[in-house]
Design a protein around this motif. Structure first.
Motif, PDB file in Angstrom:
ATOM      1  N   ILE A  55       0.903  -1.054  -0.162  1.00 49.12           N
ATOM      2  CA  ILE A  55      -0.003   0.025   0.068  1.00 49.12           C
ATOM      3  C   ILE A  55       0.879   1.206   0.016  1.00 49.12           C
ATOM      4  N   LEU A  56       0.577   2.208  -0.873  1.00 50.44           N
ATOM      5  CA  LEU A  56       1.369   3.243  -1.086  1.00 50.44           C
ATOM      6  C   LEU A  56       0.292   4.529  -0.946  1.00 50.44           C
ATOM      7  N   THR A  57       0.633   5.373   0.045  1.00 49.00           N
ATOM      8  CA  THR A  57      -0.555   6.267   0.196  1.00 49.00           C
ATOM      9  C   THR A  57      -0.007   7.711   0.807  1.00 49.00           C
ATOM     10  N   THR A  58      -0.717   8.607   0.448  1.00 48.80           N
ATOM     11  CA  THR A  58      -0.474  10.049   0.858  1.00 48.80           C
ATOM     12  C   THR A  58      -0.584  10.108   2.377  1.00 48.80           C
ATOM     13  N   PHE A  59      -1.603   9.741   2.899  1.00 50.71           N
ATOM     14  CA  PHE A  59      -1.818   9.947   4.402  1.00 50.71           C
ATOM     15  C   PHE A  59      -1.408   8.636   5.197  1.00 50.71           C
ATOM     16  N   GLY A  60      -0.429   8.908   6.124  1.00 48.75           N
ATOM     17  CA  GLY A  60      -0.364   7.939   7.025  1.00 48.75           C
ATOM     18  C   GLY A  60      -1.219   7.785   8.232  1.00 48.75           C
ATOM     19  N   ARG A  61      -2.358   7.459   7.920  1.00 46.11           N
ATOM     20  CA  ARG A  61      -3.408   7.510   9.141  1.00 46.11           C
ATOM     21  C   ARG A  61      -3.470   6.154   9.612  1.00 46.11           C
ATOM     22  N   PRO A  62      -3.594   6.023  11.062  1.00 45.10           N
ATOM     23  CA  PRO A  62      -3.514   4.766  12.011  1.00 45.10           C
ATOM     24  C   PRO A  62      -4.641   3.807  11.502  1.00 45.10           C
TER      25      PRO A  62
END
Lengths: 197, 197
Positions: free
Chosen positions: A76-83
């Motif tokens: 998974i590659l994402t802009t937001f590192g949300r828990p």
DNA sequence: AGATGACCATGACAAAAGTCATCGCGAACC
DNA sequence: GGTTCGCGATGACTTTTGTCATGGTCATCT
């Protein structure tokens, strides 16, 4: 395989990976559903999925992708590192969770580690996900909060979800209470920030 | 020069441009303020600025950048093709406005055209910006709407902006009315979508 | 000199939003 | 078999929003 909706970013990532001669991009997709189809056809060793995509986000399609291509590792590659994102990614069986804020070299390095059988997660993010605890919202509370996120009135939400207005109010109220917000808008904000929506 | 806050994307874009042998990335920045400093030092022919960045967005720092490096052409690269963004970019003297949704080859092509003295704007976007008309919100209305976007209550906003609660209510009301929304949340949504905030 | 419009403020009123107590139903769990 | 919890609903109540009329200052533009 690369799944990312912004074509320019996707092309740029492909260029980045093209610099590594032990890595090859065998397929590209611009949405969740397309990613599953492409993976089924090209049988990649690794699938790199963005979360914020139209047509089913990366987290939602991960299970389908596992079914369509069982040997394919999911990253998974994402802009937001949300828990909450990290938590869902792990539950969906992802082998890695990367944020786009990280250094560019990290991407190729992570892919190699995943292929070698390791799991790759930012330690700081893992700690945040654990300390934040699980999603406190019940499914219905999530639905209602999400339906009201765009400024819909109570009546609108009730109508869309086939509920009574009073019920919507109650769910909304308890959602607001659970996330510790003062009103709907704050509740949506903090829920989003935690990856609970 | 490349200004983009997400390091991985920045690195990927650099890799993409590195494939073209008539182009060279002479500097990178991760925020608005840094972009100005780097441009002053490296004197690039072209500055590629993201809009969504911490430390002053690309649109806000464009004037400073023109002052710091007058011969440097400014190109705006953004995730969202909002009419208001395009308008502000043009007013700030940008030579190009690109969206990340576009094809990857477009980037290098656009840079070459800008260096040759052309202006590069997506025709569909230009049409949308013209048909949408200018920002209808007065500065104060923008302030108030923006201050309330995170779920702050009227009292909070009044406090933060040193206004009376009634005044805040009035500005909010007229802003809601101007954008054609039914409440604060909808107003924030549509104003953001238009690039008015 | 007068019109316009952004700015700031009141007060009053109607319409939403949010809270609370209470109820019934069904599934899961000890 | 009892407890717990998510789901759905009512009704009453308080607080917050949003609307409207009105009034004043100041700068700009005609």
């Amino acid at each position: 395989m690369l799944a990312e909706d912004q074509r320019m970013v996707r092309g740029a990532l492909a260029a980045l990976l093209g610099l590594e001669d032990d890595l090859e991009v065998v397929g590209e997709a611009s949405g969740g559903a397309e990613a599953v189809a492409v993976a089924a056809r090209t049988r990649p060793d690794v699938a790199l999925l963005d979360i914020e995509m139209p047509g089913g986000d990366g987290l939602a399609v991960a299970p389908e992708l596992r079914a369509a291509a069982p040997d394919c590792k999911i990253m998974i590659l994402t802009t937001f590192g949300r828990p909450g994102y990290l938590r869902r990614a792990m539950e969906a069986g992802a082998a890695a969770f990367l944020v786009k804020d990280g250094p560019a070299q990290e991407l190729a390095a992570a892919i190699r580690r995943v292929v070698a059988g390791e799991r790759v997660i930012d330690p700081a993010l893992a700690a945040a996900a654990l300390s934040a605890g699980p999603n406190p919202l019940s499914p219905r509370e999530r639905d209602v909060l999400d339906a009201g996120a765009d400024g819909s009135t109570i009546a609108d939400i009730a109508d869309r979800l086939h509920l009574s207005e009073g019920t919507v109010r109650n769910y909304l109220s308890s959602a607001i209470n659970k996330v510790g917000a003062r009103n709907r808008i704050e509740a949506v904000h903090t829920a989003r920030a935690q990856g609970w929506l």
